[in-house]
Design an enzyme around this catalytic site. Structure first.
Site, PDB file in Angstrom:
ATOM      1  N   ASN A  45       0.809  -1.309  -0.344  1.00  0.00           N
ATOM      2  CA  ASN A  45       0.057  -0.337  -0.052  1.00  0.00           C
ATOM      3  C   ASN A  45       0.931   1.308  -0.516  1.00  0.00           C
ATOM      4  O   ASN A  45       0.001   2.487  -1.105  1.00  0.00           O
ATOM      5  CB  ASN A  45      -1.071   0.334   0.994  1.00  0.00           C
ATOM      6  CG  ASN A  45      -2.052  -1.166   1.020  1.00  0.00           C
ATOM      7  OD1 ASN A  45      -2.311  -1.324  -0.101  1.00  0.00           O
ATOM      8  ND2 ASN A  45      -2.670  -1.185   2.406  1.00  0.00           N
ATOM      9  N   ARG A 372     -10.906  -4.170 -13.949  1.00  0.00           N
ATOM     10  CA  ARG A 372      -9.728  -5.571 -13.320  1.00  0.00           C
ATOM     11  C   ARG A 372     -10.188  -6.844 -13.872  1.00  0.00           C
ATOM     12  O   ARG A 372     -11.490  -7.287 -13.209  1.00  0.00           O
ATOM     13  CB  ARG A 372      -9.337  -5.680 -11.709  1.00  0.00           C
ATOM     14  CG  ARG A 372      -9.053  -3.941 -11.534  1.00  0.00           C
ATOM     15  CD  ARG A 372      -8.139  -4.077 -10.856  1.00  0.00           C
ATOM     16  NE  ARG A 372      -7.843  -2.562  -9.144  1.00  0.00           N
ATOM     17  CZ  ARG A 372      -7.227  -1.716 -10.205  1.00  0.00           C
ATOM     18  NH1 ARG A 372      -5.964  -2.458 -11.245  1.00  0.00           N
ATOM     19  NH2 ARG A 372      -6.674  -0.782  -9.616  1.00  0.00           N
ATOM     20  N   ARG A 402      -4.980   1.459 -12.743  1.00  0.00           N
ATOM     21  CA  ARG A 402      -3.658   1.567 -12.441  1.00  0.00           C
ATOM     22  C   ARG A 402      -3.542   0.194 -12.208  1.00  0.00           C
ATOM     23  O   ARG A 402      -3.820  -0.506 -11.430  1.00  0.00           O
ATOM     24  CB  ARG A 402      -3.929   2.376 -11.184  1.00  0.00           C
ATOM     25  CG  ARG A 402      -2.430   2.123 -10.590  1.00  0.00           C
ATOM     26  CD  ARG A 402      -1.790   3.900 -11.356  1.00  0.00           C
ATOM     27  NE  ARG A 402      -2.671   5.486 -11.298  1.00  0.00           N
ATOM     28  CZ  ARG A 402      -2.824   6.575 -11.673  1.00  0.00           C
ATOM     29  NH1 ARG A 402      -1.687   6.680 -12.222  1.00  0.00           N
ATOM     30  NH2 ARG A 402      -3.383   7.300 -11.110  1.00  0.00           N
ATOM     31  N   HIS A 432     -15.411   2.428 -14.208  1.00  0.00           N
ATOM     32  CA  HIS A 432     -14.769   2.354 -13.059  1.00  0.00           C
ATOM     33  C   HIS A 432     -16.089   1.688 -13.227  1.00  0.00           C
ATOM     34  O   HIS A 432     -16.542   0.109 -12.479  1.00  0.00           O
ATOM     35  CB  HIS A 432     -14.150   2.768 -12.647  1.00  0.00           C
ATOM     36  CG  HIS A 432     -14.124   2.203 -11.374  1.00  0.00           C
ATOM     37  ND1 HIS A 432     -14.987   2.433  -9.922  1.00  0.00           N
ATOM     38  CD2 HIS A 432     -12.890   1.538 -10.444  1.00  0.00           C
ATOM     39  CE1 HIS A 432     -14.474   2.010  -8.935  1.00  0.00           C
ATOM     40  NE2 HIS A 432     -12.481   1.400  -9.178  1.00  0.00           N
ATOM     41  N   ARG A 559     -13.977   2.496   4.499  1.00  0.00           N
ATOM     42  CA  ARG A 559     -13.124   1.803   5.528  1.00  0.00           C
ATOM     43  C   ARG A 559     -11.702   2.600   5.108  1.00  0.00           C
ATOM     44  O   ARG A 559     -10.781   2.532   6.622  1.00  0.00           O
ATOM     45  CB  ARG A 559     -12.887   0.652   4.201  1.00  0.00           C
ATOM     46  CG  ARG A 559     -11.530  -0.132   3.958  1.00  0.00           C
ATOM     47  CD  ARG A 559     -11.234  -0.900   2.984  1.00  0.00           C
ATOM     48  NE  ARG A 559     -10.378   0.104   1.720  1.00  0.00           N
ATOM     49  CZ  ARG A 559     -10.604  -0.048   0.544  1.00  0.00           C
ATOM     50  NH1 ARG A 559     -11.478  -0.713   0.304  1.00  0.00           N
ATOM     51  NH2 ARG A 559      -9.994   0.894  -0.073  1.00  0.00           N
ATOM     52  N   HIS A 587     -14.602  -3.703   1.214  1.00  0.00           N
ATOM     53  CA  HIS A 587     -15.161  -2.890  -0.898  1.00  0.00           C
ATOM     54  C   HIS A 587     -16.426  -2.131  -0.901  1.00  0.00           C
ATOM     55  O   HIS A 587     -16.842  -1.365  -1.897  1.00  0.00           O
ATOM     56  CB  HIS A 587     -14.347  -3.798  -1.743  1.00  0.00           C
ATOM     57  CG  HIS A 587     -13.956  -2.663  -2.824  1.00  0.00           C
ATOM     58  ND1 HIS A 587     -14.195  -3.523  -3.713  1.00  0.00           N
ATOM     59  CD2 HIS A 587     -12.490  -2.183  -2.975  1.00  0.00           C
ATOM     60  CE1 HIS A 587     -14.322  -2.392  -4.666  1.00  0.00           C
ATOM     61  NE2 HIS A 587     -13.223  -1.288  -4.363  1.00  0.00           N
TER      62      HIS A 587
END
Length: 721
Positions: A45, A372, A402, A432, A559, A587
Site C-alpha cells: 500500500n 480489473r 492502474r 469504473h 474503510r 469494498h
C-alpha cells in the site's frame, strides 16, 4: 491553516488507514501467518501511495501557480513534508511487528535467517546454489568516471557498497534481478528461509575482492508512476491500445520519489544516493525489516499444512445458490432479484450465470464493462465462449486501470481474437462501473433482460478476498436502462438519461446531493446510512456537515480515506463514522437515504470522491425489493456494530476502539457463520411469511423487538432470514 475545522487532509487520512492495516499485524486475535500478510499489505500500500499520490504531489510542486488542496489549505510541498514527518514512526512500528511476529513463529520452528547464522551444512548447500546459479549472472559495477551511475528501476533491490582501494574511495552497485528467486528454503529440522538480498549482501566483499568494504546496504528506489493523458499525441498512434503501451513504457522511467535503505548507512553513501537520485534527506526512510515484503505470501505457501492451518484463518465454504438449490441461475433470477454478498456468497454463482448465458440459445447478446480481471480469468473464458457460439459480445475494457494496464491489454487481445467487440471507453474518463447485461429473445421475438450491477470488479480472485455486493435482476426497465447505457458509451455520450440508473459524471453526484437535501428537510427525522471506501469530495463534505447541523442522524462506515471529522461541536455532532479492517478488504458500497419503506437504497461502484463523481464513469443502482432493502439495512447495521475489527473515528482524526454493545461481534466472522449455516443446509428455503413478519418487526425497531434473544442471535435472525 485549515479552511474548515471539521475536515482533514486526504493524504494524512490515508496514512492513518494504512497504519490501521499495519496494526492488525499486532493483534492477538489475528493468527500469526495472517499478521505477516498485513505487514506485506501495509508495505505494498505504501509503495503505491508513493508511486501515485506522492508522485502526483511532486508534479504539483512544479506548477508556476502554487496549488493548495481544498480541505486544509495545505500546499503540495506542505503535504509532502507532513507525510515524511509521519512515516518514520510507521517504519519503526513495521520493524517491531515484523520481529515480534517472527519471534512468535520461532516457537513453530519458522524463521528467516541471515547468512552468518546458517549452520555449516546450510552454508555449503546455499553456496553451491550461489556459485552454480547466481554468481555467473550477477552484474556488479563500480561507479566512477568510466562507469556512470545507472538507472535504478522502480522497487528493484540493489546492494550499494562503499569501497576503498588505497586512498581512493568509490561506490559499487549490485542489481538483484527480478528473475532471481526471492528466497531459499533451507534444509534442516526447522522451517528456515534465506532472502536473496541477504545472500548477495554476504558475498559483497567477495564480489568486490579488489576493494575494502567500508559499508554495504540493501536499497530500493520508488519512482513516480502517476501519468497524465497527452491528448495532443493521440494521432501518433494506431489506436488507444498502442498509446497505452507507450504510456506504460514511459511511466517506468519517471523521477524517483523515495529512497529506502535497510540497516545503518554511512553518511557518504547516503549523500551519494540522494545526490544521484535528486532527493532530499526527508525522502530517505530506514528499515531493519526487508524492503520488499511480497515474498511473505510465498513463504506462507511453503509451510507444511499441518503447521500452516493452525496459523491462518480457517477456510470456509461460501454460500452458493446453485449448489444449495440445484437450479440454474437464469431461471432463478427471472423469478426473483438476487443479492450476492462476496466473499460470503460464492462468486461462482455469477460466473455460472455467464456460463449458462454463453450456451443458452435464447441469449443473443452480452455486454459488460471491465476494469480489473483475475489471472486466468473465467469471466474472459465464458465471454470468449459466448462469442464463439455466435452471440454478440461487447466488452468495454478500461486500459487505464492502474497497475493492470498490461493485463487488460492482453485480455482485450484474447477477447478480440474470439470475436468479441472491444471498445476502450473515454480518454478523459476512466470507466469504473461494473455492469453486465444479458439479452434474451423468446420464440415470439420478445426481449427480456438480466442485469448485473456490482460494487467490485469482475475478478474472481479478489471476490474471495474483498467484501462486495452483486445485484442481479430481471427488472425489465433496469435492463432497458443498461441497454441505453451501453449504447451511450459506445457512441461517446457520457450524458445519458436513465429512468432508474444513476451515472457519473452527470447524474450520480447531483442526485445523491439532492437526496441528502431531502433528509435535511426532515430535520431530526432525517437519516443517512452508508458504507463506502473513501470520502473526499468537498461538496459531499459540506452537505453532510449541513445535514448534521440540521439534526440529521448520519451513520457512515468508511474503510479508508475520510476527510470529514465527526463529533466536532456545532458542526458534525450528529455524524458517527466507523471503519473496519479485518480478514477481508472492505469494498462494498451501499447508500441509504431515509428510513423504512420510504427509504431510497442504492448500491454503487462509486465512492464519495471527486474522481469517482466527476472524472469516472460510475453506476449507482436503486434497490426496490423490500426484502433486499431490508437485508442491506441489516448488513450495514451488523457492520456498524462491529466492535472487534471496527474502530470509531474521533474528532482528532484518530481511530479508537468502539465501546462494547451487548456482546462482542466481528461482522466478517458473523457473515462467515451465516454462510456456513446456509451451506450446511442445502434444503433451506426462504419462508416468505416469516420474512414478512420479521420485516414488520424490524420496521418498528430493528433489534429491541426480539427481547428474549441475545444481540448476536437477533442479528442472525434479521440478516439470515
Amino acid at each position: 491553516m485549515k479552511i474548515n475545522d471539521y475536515m482533514q487532509n486526504r493524504e494524512i487520512s490515508w496514512l492513518k488507514f494504512n497504519e490501521r492495516c499495519l496494526d492488525e499485524s499486532n493483534q492477538n486475535n489475528v493468527p500469526l501467518l495472517e499478521r505477516l500478510k498485513f505487514i506485506s499489505i501495509f508495505t505494498s500500500n505504501l509503495d503505491e501511495f508513493f508511486m501515485i499520490r506522492v508522485g502526483s504531489l511532486d508534479d504539483l510542486t512544479l506548477l508556476k501557480k502554487e496549488y493548495r488542496e481544498n480541505k486544509t489549505n495545505m500546499s503540495a510541498k506542505e503535504q509532502i513534508n507532513e507525510i515524511c514527518k509521519i512515516l518514520p514512526k510507521m517504519y519503526k512500528k513495521r520493524d517491531k511487528y515484523f520481529m515480534d511476529t517472527f519471534n512468535l513463529l520461532s516457537k513453530y520452528k519458522i524463521e528467516i535467517l541471515k547468512y552468518e547464522n546458517l549452520s555449516q551444512n546450510q552454508k555449503i548447500e546455499i553456496d553451491k546454489i550461489y556459485y552454480e546459479n547466481i554468481s555467473p549472472i550477477l552484474s556488479p559495477q563500480i561507479i566512477d568516471f568510466n562507469h556512470p551511475f545507472p538507472f535504478l528501476e522502480n522497487k528493484k533491490l540493489y546492494i550499494i557498497a562503499h569501497l576503498k582501494k588505497g586512498k581512493k574511495e568509490l561506490f559499487g552497485l549490485i542489481p538483484i534481478q527480478t528473475n532471481y528467486p526471492k528466497y531459499f528454503k533451507l534444509s534442516g529440522e526447522r522451517i528456515s528461509f534465506l532472502l536473496i538480498e541477504d545472500l548477495i549482501l554476504s558475498k559483497t566483499q567477495e564480489i568486490f575482492s579488489d576493494y575494502t568494504i567500508i559499508s554495504k546496504n540493501v536499497i530500493t528506489i520508488t519512482r513516480n508512476f502517476d501519468y497524465s493523458d497527452e491528448y495532443d499525441r493521440y494521432d501518433e498512434f494506431e489506436d488507444y491500445k498502442a498509446y497505452m503501451k507507450e504510456i506504460i513504457k514511459k511511466r517506468k522511467r519517471q523521477n524517483p520519489v523515495r529512497l529506502e535503505i535497510q540497516g545503518n548507512v554511512d553518511e557518504d553513501t547516503l549523500n551519494f544516493l540522494l545526490n544521484k537520485n535528486h532527493l532530499d534527506f526527508e525522502r530517505c526512510f530506514y528499515s531493519i525489516s526487508p524492503l520488499v515484503t511480497n515474498f511473505l505470501f510465498n513463504i506462507i505457501s511453503e509451510i507444511p499444512s499441518a503447521i500452516k492451518n493452525k496459523l491462518l484463518y480457517k477456510d470456509f465454504e461460501s454460500s452458493s445458490h446453485i449448489k444449495n438449490t440445484a437450479s440454474n441461475m437464469i431461471s432463478s433470477v427471472q423469478k426473483n432479484d438476487m443479492l450476492l454478498f462476496y466473499p460470503f456468497d460464492d462468486v461462482d454463482d455469477f460466473i455460472n450465470l455467464l456460463k449458462e448465458a454463453s450456451e443458452d440459445e435464447n441469449c443473443i447478446d452480452i455486454k459488460i464493462t471491465i476494469y480489473r480481471l483475475a489471472e486466468n480469468s473465467k469471466i474472459v473464458k465464458y465471454l470468449a465462449r459466448a462469442a464463439e457460439n455466435g452471440k454478440n459480445v461487447t466488452v468495454l475494457m478500461e486500459l487505464k486501470a492502474r497497475f493492470d494496464e498490461e493485463r487488460n491489454i492482453k485480455y482485450s487481445n484474447i477477447l478480440y481474437e474470439s470475436g468479441c467487440n472491444i471498445i476502450y471507453g473515454f480518454p478523459e474518463y476512466k470507466t469504473h462501473s461494473k455492469v453486465c447485461l444479458l439479452t434474451f429473445i423468446d420464440k415470439n421475438f420478445n426481449n427480456s433482460y438480466i442485469t448485473q450491477i456490482g460494487t467490485g470488479n469482475y475478478n474472481e480472485s479478489t471476490s474471495r478476498q474483498y467484501t462486495d455486493i452483486s445485484f442481479i435482476t430481471s427488472n425489465y426497465e433496469i435492463g432497458l436502462d443498461a441497454m441505453d447505457f451501453f449504447k451511450n458509451i459506445s457512441i461517446g455520450n457520457l450524458n445519458g438519461k436513465y429512468a432508474h440508473l444513476l451515472q457519473s459524471p452527470y447524474s450520480l453526484k447531483q442526485t445523491f446531493l439532492k437526496l441528502i437535501d431531502e433528509e435535511i428537510k426532515k430535520g431530526k427525522d432525517g437519516f443517512i446510512f452508508a458504507k463506502f471506501n473513501s470520502l473526499t469530495d468537498i461538496d459531499f463534505l459540506k452537505k453532510l456537515q449541513l445535514a448534521s447541523e440540521n439534526s440529521v442522524e448520519i451513520k457512515l462506515i468508511v474503510r479508508g480515506i475520510c476527510c470529514i471529522l465527526p463529533k466536532v461541536e456545532n458542526k458534525t455532532e450528529n455524524i458517527e463514522i466507523h471503519s473496519i479492517v479485518g480478514r477481508f478488504l472492505e469494498h462494498s458500497r451501499v447508500y441509504i437515504f431515509g428510513k423504512g419503506k420510504n427509504s431510497k437504497v442504492f448500491i454503487s461502484s462509486a465512492d464519495l470522491m471527486t474522481r469517482n463523481m466527476e472524472r469516472r464513469v460510475e453506476i449507482a443502482c436503486p434497490i426496490y425489493d423490500e426484502i433486499l432493502k431490508d437485508k442491506l439495512f441489516n448488513y450495514l447495521n451488523i457492520c456498524f456494530k462491529d466492535n472487534i475489527k471496527g474502530r470509531v473515528l474521533c474528532n482528532d482524526g484518530e481511530y479508537r476502539k468502539i465501546k462494547s454493545y451487548d456482546e462482542q461481534i466481528s461482522s466478517q466472522d458473523f457473515f462467515i457463520e451465516m454462510a456456513k449455516k446456509y451451506s450446511q443446509n442445502s434444503n433451506l428455503k426462504r419462508d416468505e411469511k416469516l420474512m414478512e413478519n420479521d420485516i414488520k418487526k424490524t420496521e418498528k425497531n430493528k433489534f429491541d423487538e426480539l427481547k428474549n434473544l441475545s444481540f448476536i442471535e437477533k442479528l442472525k435472525i434479521l440478516f439470515f432470514n
